[in-house]
Design a protein around this motif. Structure first.
Motif, mmCIF file in Angstrom:
data_model
loop_
_atom_site.group_PDB
_atom_site.id
_atom_site.type_symbol
_atom_site.label_atom_id
_atom_site.label_comp_id
_atom_site.label_asym_id
_atom_site.label_seq_id
_atom_site.Cartn_x
_atom_site.Cartn_y
_atom_site.Cartn_z
ATOM 1 N N MET A 1 1.130 -1.244 -0.399
ATOM 2 C CA MET A 1 -0.085 0.090 -0.105
ATOM 3 C C MET A 1 1.118 1.021 0.053
ATOM 4 S SD MET A 1 -2.494 1.582 3.484
ATOM 5 C CE MET A 1 -1.698 0.012 3.794
ATOM 6 N N GLU A 5 -2.446 6.106 -2.586
ATOM 7 C CA GLU A 5 -3.666 5.428 -1.778
ATOM 8 C C GLU A 5 -4.206 5.777 -0.349
ATOM 9 O OE1 GLU A 5 -1.011 4.744 -3.216
ATOM 10 O OE2 GLU A 5 -1.185 3.622 -5.247
ATOM 11 N N LYS A 6 -3.119 6.074 0.616
ATOM 12 C CA LYS A 6 -4.075 6.224 2.124
ATOM 13 C C LYS A 6 -3.765 7.759 1.573
ATOM 14 C CE LYS A 6 -4.128 6.232 6.783
ATOM 15 N NZ LYS A 6 -2.639 5.754 7.690
ATOM 16 N N LEU A 49 -11.169 1.005 -2.877
ATOM 17 C CA LEU A 49 -11.052 0.131 -2.341
ATOM 18 C C LEU A 49 -10.568 -1.266 -3.180
ATOM 19 C CD1 LEU A 49 -13.314 1.117 1.306
ATOM 20 C CD2 LEU A 49 -10.973 0.813 1.580
ATOM 21 N N ASN A 52 -7.049 -1.059 -4.267
ATOM 22 C CA ASN A 52 -6.554 -1.305 -3.392
ATOM 23 C C ASN A 52 -6.536 -2.385 -1.953
ATOM 24 O OD1 ASN A 52 -4.656 0.759 -4.735
ATOM 25 N ND2 ASN A 52 -6.442 2.043 -4.157
ATOM 26 N N PRO A 53 -7.242 -3.160 -2.229
ATOM 27 C CA PRO A 53 -7.947 -4.094 -1.130
ATOM 28 C C PRO A 53 -6.746 -3.730 -0.079
ATOM 29 C CG PRO A 53 -7.484 -6.033 -2.816
ATOM 30 C CD PRO A 53 -6.634 -4.461 -3.947
ATOM 31 N N SER A 54 -5.632 -3.432 0.057
ATOM 32 C CA SER A 54 -5.251 -4.077 1.806
ATOM 33 C C SER A 54 -5.474 -2.852 2.331
ATOM 34 C CB SER A 54 -3.263 -3.610 0.894
ATOM 35 O OG SER A 54 -3.210 -2.394 0.348
ATOM 36 N N LEU A 55 -5.845 -1.236 1.756
ATOM 37 C CA LEU A 55 -5.675 -0.709 2.502
ATOM 38 C C LEU A 55 -7.280 -0.949 3.445
ATOM 39 C CD1 LEU A 55 -6.596 2.105 -0.864
ATOM 40 C CD2 LEU A 55 -4.689 2.134 1.932
ATOM 41 N N LYS A 56 -8.208 -1.859 3.505
ATOM 42 C CA LYS A 56 -9.189 -2.035 4.199
ATOM 43 C C LYS A 56 -8.795 -2.415 5.403
ATOM 44 C CE LYS A 56 -12.173 -4.705 0.908
ATOM 45 N NZ LYS A 56 -13.078 -4.976 0.087
ATOM 46 N N SER A 57 -6.920 -3.054 6.176
ATOM 47 C CA SER A 57 -6.909 -2.749 7.360
ATOM 48 C C SER A 57 -6.334 -1.672 7.814
ATOM 49 C CB SER A 57 -5.068 -3.250 7.102
ATOM 50 O OG SER A 57 -4.120 -2.552 5.976
#
Length: 103
Positions: A1, A5-6, A49, A52-57
């Protein structure tokens, strides 16, 4: 990530939360523009999201960060003292993203 993106996630959440706060606390001033902004941010957040599925964390911390900013911006834009708004985000991510949710 990546950091960008964050940052985009926090930025989109801030706009969404700002307009949801204004929607709830300035009911007489509700506008099509606010409604469109909420709908666009929901779509954009969903897409971001998915890309960038890693943003779910980091979603919980991103919501906290975005809400702090949205609360201050809501005070500036509405003239309502920020202490009137809840100190922490009153909505879950699922709730704020629901198409039929309008506080």
């Amino acid at each position: 990530m990546g950091k960008s993106e964050k940052r985009e996630l926090v930025s989109r959440l801030t706009i969404l939360l700002l307009h949801l706060l204004k929607w709830q606390f300035q009911a007489p001033k509700r506008s099509k523009s606010w409604q469109n902004s909420v709908e666009v941010q929901r779509i954009s957040l969903d897409s971001h999201l998915r890309d960038n599925p890693s943003l779910k964390s980091v979603l919980d911390s991103a919501i906290s960060e975005a809400y702090r900013v949205a609360r201050l911006e809501a005070e500036n834009e509405t003239g309502i003292d920020k202490n009137i708004f809840p100190v922490t985000c009153p909505w879950s991510f699922e709730k704020m993203m629901a198409e039929d949710f309008w506080p």
